[in-house]
Design a protein around this motif. Structure first.
Motif, PDB file in Angstrom:
ATOM      1  N   TYR A 128       0.829  -1.201   0.000  1.00  0.00           N
ATOM      2  CA  TYR A 128       0.000   0.000   0.000  1.00  0.00           C
ATOM      3  C   TYR A 128       0.869   1.259   0.000  1.00  0.00           C
ATOM      4  O   TYR A 128       0.632   2.196  -0.775  1.00  0.00           O
ATOM      5  CB  TYR A 128      -0.926  -0.009   1.219  1.00  0.00           C
ATOM      6  CG  TYR A 128      -1.689   1.274   1.433  1.00  0.00           C
ATOM      7  CD1 TYR A 128      -2.809   1.582   0.661  1.00  0.00           C
ATOM      8  CD2 TYR A 128      -1.290   2.194   2.416  1.00  0.00           C
ATOM      9  CE1 TYR A 128      -3.523   2.759   0.855  1.00  0.00           C
ATOM     10  CE2 TYR A 128      -2.005   3.372   2.612  1.00  0.00           C
ATOM     11  CZ  TYR A 128      -3.112   3.654   1.836  1.00  0.00           C
ATOM     12  OH  TYR A 128      -3.811   4.810   2.028  1.00  0.00           O
ATOM     13  N   SER A 131       2.601   1.891  -3.397  1.00  0.00           N
ATOM     14  CA  SER A 131       1.646   2.340  -4.415  1.00  0.00           C
ATOM     15  C   SER A 131       1.190   3.764  -4.141  1.00  0.00           C
ATOM     16  O   SER A 131       0.973   4.553  -5.070  1.00  0.00           O
ATOM     17  CB  SER A 131       0.447   1.391  -4.473  1.00  0.00           C
ATOM     18  OG  SER A 131      -0.210   1.313  -3.230  1.00  0.00           O
ATOM     19  N   VAL A 144      -6.493   2.050 -11.739  1.00  0.00           N
ATOM     20  CA  VAL A 144      -6.033   1.189 -10.653  1.00  0.00           C
ATOM     21  C   VAL A 144      -6.808  -0.121 -10.735  1.00  0.00           C
ATOM     22  O   VAL A 144      -8.042  -0.111 -10.763  1.00  0.00           O
ATOM     23  CB  VAL A 144      -6.248   1.852  -9.276  1.00  0.00           C
ATOM     24  CG1 VAL A 144      -5.809   0.915  -8.152  1.00  0.00           C
ATOM     25  CG2 VAL A 144      -5.481   3.180  -9.197  1.00  0.00           C
ATOM     26  N   LEU A 168      -6.971   2.901  -3.834  1.00  0.00           N
ATOM     27  CA  LEU A 168      -6.007   2.081  -3.088  1.00  0.00           C
ATOM     28  C   LEU A 168      -6.533   1.738  -1.703  1.00  0.00           C
ATOM     29  O   LEU A 168      -6.363   0.611  -1.219  1.00  0.00           O
ATOM     30  CB  LEU A 168      -4.666   2.800  -2.992  1.00  0.00           C
ATOM     31  CG  LEU A 168      -3.925   3.012  -4.313  1.00  0.00           C
ATOM     32  CD1 LEU A 168      -2.681   3.874  -4.101  1.00  0.00           C
ATOM     33  CD2 LEU A 168      -3.530   1.677  -4.931  1.00  0.00           C
TER      34      LEU A 168
END
Length: 422
Positions: A128, A131, A144, A168
């Motif tokens: 995480y 990204s 995404v 995300l």
């Protein structure tokens, strides 16, 4: 011959319906099936655990099943084809290794680069924090994607950094797509017109199926959340002869040869989701099975034997198979439950039309049969499909069928096919 179709959606209803048209086929079992397959002549639903391959094997041997057609992606990614073929059961579908083209977006993107298949620029992350740092440095819009299988819904288009962060958060923190979101692919946003190119592949041999175009967004004019598909039509004018050849030469053949080089030659339906702009193309994704809802309008146009086609592929004999299509156009409109592709209610009683002419077909997807009543059981409930002399006529007939189907909360897009008509 008796056939087993694995799956429960509109795709599987269409595969079973088309298989049953063969005079050589006495019965098509569908596992687990839906209300449509329960009501269809020569079809019978069976309730078996499709995750237990030994149970499937035992059923096939008990009923002398001559062909298994696997509809959805999950059993393929789990290795059902490998298992059944190892037990001497003729099975149409790719191996577990080849199915990674759909099972992992990171695998497929790396594969595209390795074998020179045109695709969007990308980066993959299983962290995480990494990204999150990456989205600070890129141009927008961006896309995404949850890495694994997410029923067509794990693709989020982000117009800015805040939307990318929210995507995300949804994937990594909220686990909106479960295990499919243990890693992500973040890729360049591509503009253009989407098309679906689906073929039957056997090692280095290929028979392209009729072209089609899906409508992924939930809203008219291609707005809103991505879905599993809200409708499709065939043929797709965007795939002209020149584009068709480019797809074969630049996408399909390199993929087939790449999989042979990797030691996992392909057998089954191979589906390339493409973005086409100004005569050039890039691959958005590969699916290792027939598309849904593309299957329904495509199979409505197929005049030759689906069973013989699958068997020819299994026996590596596609060169001898001649595929035949009607010149008519087809259009399929998905009727969905209110709230789809997010939360929706099920168990709504359905009112069905009494009659359909020979050129219309209502394929069931998210339905079940309880005490002879048809109830909703999924987000996408039906695909109302029709043939016409042109796309506009096919579209009109499909919507005429839509209007004869009723259940609480039913909705559909009212513009399926608009790009082809335009």
């Amino acid at each position: 011959m008796q056939i087993l179709v694995i799956g429960s959606g509109g795709r599987e209803h269409a595969l079973a319906w088309k298989s049953a048209q063969d005079n050589s086929v006495s019965k098509v079992y569908v596992c687990p099936g839906n209300a449509g397959t329960a009501l269809e002549d020569k079809l019978e639903n069976i309730s078996l655990d499709i995750n237990n391959f030994e149970i499937i094997e035992n059923f096939c041997k008990q009923e002398n099943i001559g062909l298994v057609i696997i509809g959805p992606e999950q059993p393929l990614v789990m290795g059902m084809t490998d298992y059944l073929q190892s037990k001497g059961i003729q099975t149409f579908g790719p191996s577990q290794a080849a199915a990674q083209l759909e099972g992992s977006k990171t695998f497929s993107k790396d594969f595209f680069i390795k074998y020179g298949i045109p695709t969007a620029d990308y980066a993959a992350f299983d962290s995480y924090d990494e990204s999150l740092r990456y989205i600070e440095s890129i141009a927008y819009p961006t896309v995404v994607k949850a890495d694994g299988l997410a029923a067509g819904k794990g693709v989020l288009i982000c117009e800015n950094k805040n939307q990318a962060k929210a995507a995300l958060d949804s994937i990594f923190k909220d686990q909106a797509f479960g295990e499919a979101g243990s890693s992500v692919v973040i890729e360049e946003f591509l503009e253009g017109e989407e098309a679906s190119f689906i073929a039957v592949v056997s090692k280095d041999k290929i028979i392209p199926l009729a072209t089609s175009q899906d409508h992924k967004a939930v809203g008219e004019g291609d707005v809103g959340l991505n879905t599993g598909g809200m409708g499709a039509y065939s043929p797709a004018p965007i795939v002209d002869k020149r584009i068709h050849l480019k797809i074969i030469d630049e996408v399909m053949h390199p993929t087939m040869q790449g999989l042979i080089s990797e030691g996992s030659p392909y057998l089954g339906f191979l589906y390339a989701g493409l973005m086409i702009k100004d005569g050039e193309l890039k691959v958005l994704e590969f699916n290792c099975r027939f598309g849904d809802p593309e299957t329904q309008p495509i199979l409505l146009r197929l005049q030759s034997s689906l069973v013989d086609l699958c068997l020819a592929a299994i026996h590596n004999d596609l060169d001898s198979y001649e595929i035949k299509w009607t010149d008519k156009h087809s259009c399929g409109v998905v009727i969905a439950s209110k709230g789809y592709p997010e939360s929706y209610e099920s168990n709504k009683e359905v009112m069905l039309p009494n009659l359909e002419d020979a050129e219309t077909k209502l394929f069931h997807a998210g339905t079940k049969l309880i005490n002879e009543n048809v109830l909703t059981s999924g987000g996408r409930v039906f695909c109302a499909t029709a043939l016409g002399d042109n796309l506009k006529q096919a579209q009109s007939k499909a919507y005429n069928l839509v209007d004869k189907v009723s259940f609480d909360g039913a909705f559909c897009r009212r513009d399926i096919g608009f790009k082809g008509i335009k």
